[in-house]
Design an enzyme around this catalytic site. Structure first.
Site, PDB file in Angstrom:
ATOM      1  N   HIS A 154      60.756  -7.723  31.467  1.00  6.76           N
ATOM      2  CA  HIS A 154      61.729  -8.203  32.437  1.00  6.76           C
ATOM      3  C   HIS A 154      62.894  -8.798  31.668  1.00  6.76           C
ATOM      4  O   HIS A 154      62.714  -9.476  30.652  1.00  6.76           O
ATOM      5  CB  HIS A 154      61.120  -9.249  33.366  1.00  6.76           C
ATOM      6  N   HIS A 155      64.123  -8.536  32.141  1.00 12.44           N
ATOM      7  CA  HIS A 155      65.312  -8.918  31.384  1.00 12.44           C
ATOM      8  C   HIS A 155      65.431 -10.425  31.201  1.00 12.44           C
ATOM      9  O   HIS A 155      66.130 -10.904  30.306  1.00 12.44           O
ATOM     10  CB  HIS A 155      66.570  -8.379  32.079  1.00 12.44           C
ATOM     11  N   SER A 156      64.758 -11.204  32.044  1.00  9.72           N
ATOM     12  CA  SER A 156      64.812 -12.659  31.900  1.00  9.72           C
ATOM     13  C   SER A 156      64.164 -13.122  30.593  1.00  9.72           C
ATOM     14  O   SER A 156      64.405 -14.237  30.133  1.00  9.72           O
ATOM     15  CB  SER A 156      64.114 -13.339  33.082  1.00  9.72           C
TER      16      SER A 156
END
Length: 447
Positions: A154-156
């Protein structure tokens, strides 16, 4: 990808529940943005291996490397009182993160199977009851590899540069199993370099122009409606992933002959490939006949003055070394981790050109202006507004190089771009035409 639950569906905690500790950190504004509807994003990375992959060895190494990083061993949990999202440490069950599907070793089209497998990963989220990453090990032989690993983050968790450096920190040299891989380090890590007084004025002027154009874009300068522009809801639709490898030596031939950078050449090839593809779509839309489309490809029927902008990424952090990340994983701290990337709006000139080298020249001129400005810095701070206004695009083109190959990886909305493999072919053909023009130019000089 936008199939993650919204913030109200993410697991919540309370201070009285004992799960929230003083050392638990909040997600940065950039990381939190990647949970917002319309901008939930996964990074999918593929690794080809020259030998068969041993899942047991992979799991053991991940336990002593990746899992030691705080972001990869923490849940993302909503604080009931503040509604902010925090990183909460958790115990990682490596079997929940490393997936080894049972595959038929005699699959007829292994390359297509791998592409389809990756595309299917974009259709489902990772359960938020565990850290938001996984690794899929595909025991299938392709033309180039004996096995394939597919990471999904996930890009987070961080930006592309952070994640690539972290993955390299998990590896060792084949010549020395105890030594980290070595990478060239540029002394000047900043993207802006002031060499004279005029360069300061140039940066200020370019920055002002960029800000004005950004504001105008927000107000009314929308992209022209073309077959490349996705319809409403594009962020919720499945994406198709396809790849095309080209020789890095061909890129370098153009770079050296034109005295430009590799990025300039790649941007020029991308602009040329998009022009060829878009011209093809307009022709096929008129004729509906594939043979006629092929015969008319030399005719430019693209509407004039098309406004088409790309989002181009800049790394804003100082050089991140592998040694630094190894220490990070040993100590359990995050250091300069996270999403530290800026964007520029990059206008593309779309249309077939008599001289293919013009694509590279125009790309260089535009990117040089963007480099000599503060646009990447201020877009870092207004990225929330950028994604809210423009959303996730129908088409993303990623370019990576390794050893002697450069690979174009296309992530496309299947409804908007039903034939992404054709776009890959157009990129390859565009590089061929540009290289041929360069060789002809060099030949003319020697006569």
């Amino acid at each position: 990808m936008d199939s993650l639950p919204d913030l109200n569906q993410i697991k919540t905690i309370t201070k009285n529940g004992g799960r929230l500790k003083e050392e638990d950190e909040q997600l940065s504004p950039m990381a939190r943005l990647f949970h917002e509807p319309g901008s939930n994003v996964y990074i999918i990375s593929m690794l080809g291996c020259k030998t068969k992959i041993d899942p047991h060895v992979v799991k053991q190494n991940l336990l002593h490397s990746l899992v030691r990083h705080p972001r990869f061993s923490s849940l993302q949990v909503v604080d009931e009182e503040t509604r902010g999202i925090r990183w909460v440490p958790t115990n990682v069950n490596i079997d929940n993160h490393v997936i080894v599907p049972e595959l038929d070793p005699n699959i007829a089209f292994p390359e297509k199977f791998v592409d389809d497998y990756i595309s299917n990963l974009s259709k489902s989220p990772i359960e938020n009851s565990k850290p938001l990453w996984d690794l899929h090990l595909l025991d299938i032989k392709t033309n180039d590899d004996e096995g394939t690993g597919v990471f999904r983050f996930h890009h987070s968790l961080g930006d592309g540069l952070s994640l690539m450096t972290l993955l390299l920190a998990c590896t060792r040299k084949s010549s020395d199993p105890d030594a980290l891989p070595t990478l060239p380090i540029t002394k000047n890590s900043g993207y802006i370099k002031f060499t004279r007084v005029w360069s300061v004025l140039e940066v200020l002027w370019n920055s002002i122009v960029a800000v004005v154009m950004f504001v105008l874009t927000v107000l009314f300068l929308k992209d022209t409606k073309t077959p490349l522009k996705g319809s409403i809801g594009v962020e919720n639709r499945p994406r198709r992933f396809v790849r095309k490898s080209v020789n890095l030596a061909d890129i370098k031939v153009v770079r050296n002959a034109m005295n430009v950078t590799l990025n300039d050449v790649v941007l020029g090839v991308t602009q040329a490939g998009l022009s060829r593809y878009l011209n093809r779509r307009y022709i096929s839309g008129e004729s509906g006949n594939d043979n006629e489309t092929y015969d008319r490809m030399k005719n430019d029927i693209i509407p004039k003055n098309i406004r088409l902008r790309a989002t181009f990424f800049f790394n804003l952090r100082a050089t991140t070394t592998i040694d630094t990340l190894v220490e990070t994983m040993k100590t359990g701290t995050t250091g300069r981790w996270g999403n530290q990337i800026g964007y520029v709006l990059l206008p593309f000139t779309i249309g077939l050109k008599h001289n293919p080298l013009d694509y590279v020249k125009e790309a260089k001129a535009v990117i040089d202006r963007k480099k000599a400005s503060f646009e990447p810095l201020y877009t870092y701070f207004v990225v929330y507004l950028v994604l809210k206004l423009f959303g996730i695009k129908a088409l993303m083109i990623h370019v990576t190089s390794y050893v002697d190959k450069m690979m174009f990886v296309i992530s496309a909305d299947e409804e908007t771009i039903p034939d992404p493999q054709q776009l890959c072919d157009d990129l390859q053909e565009s590089l061929h035409l540009i290289k041929t023009s360069v060789l002809e130019m060099e030949s003319d000089k020697t006569k």
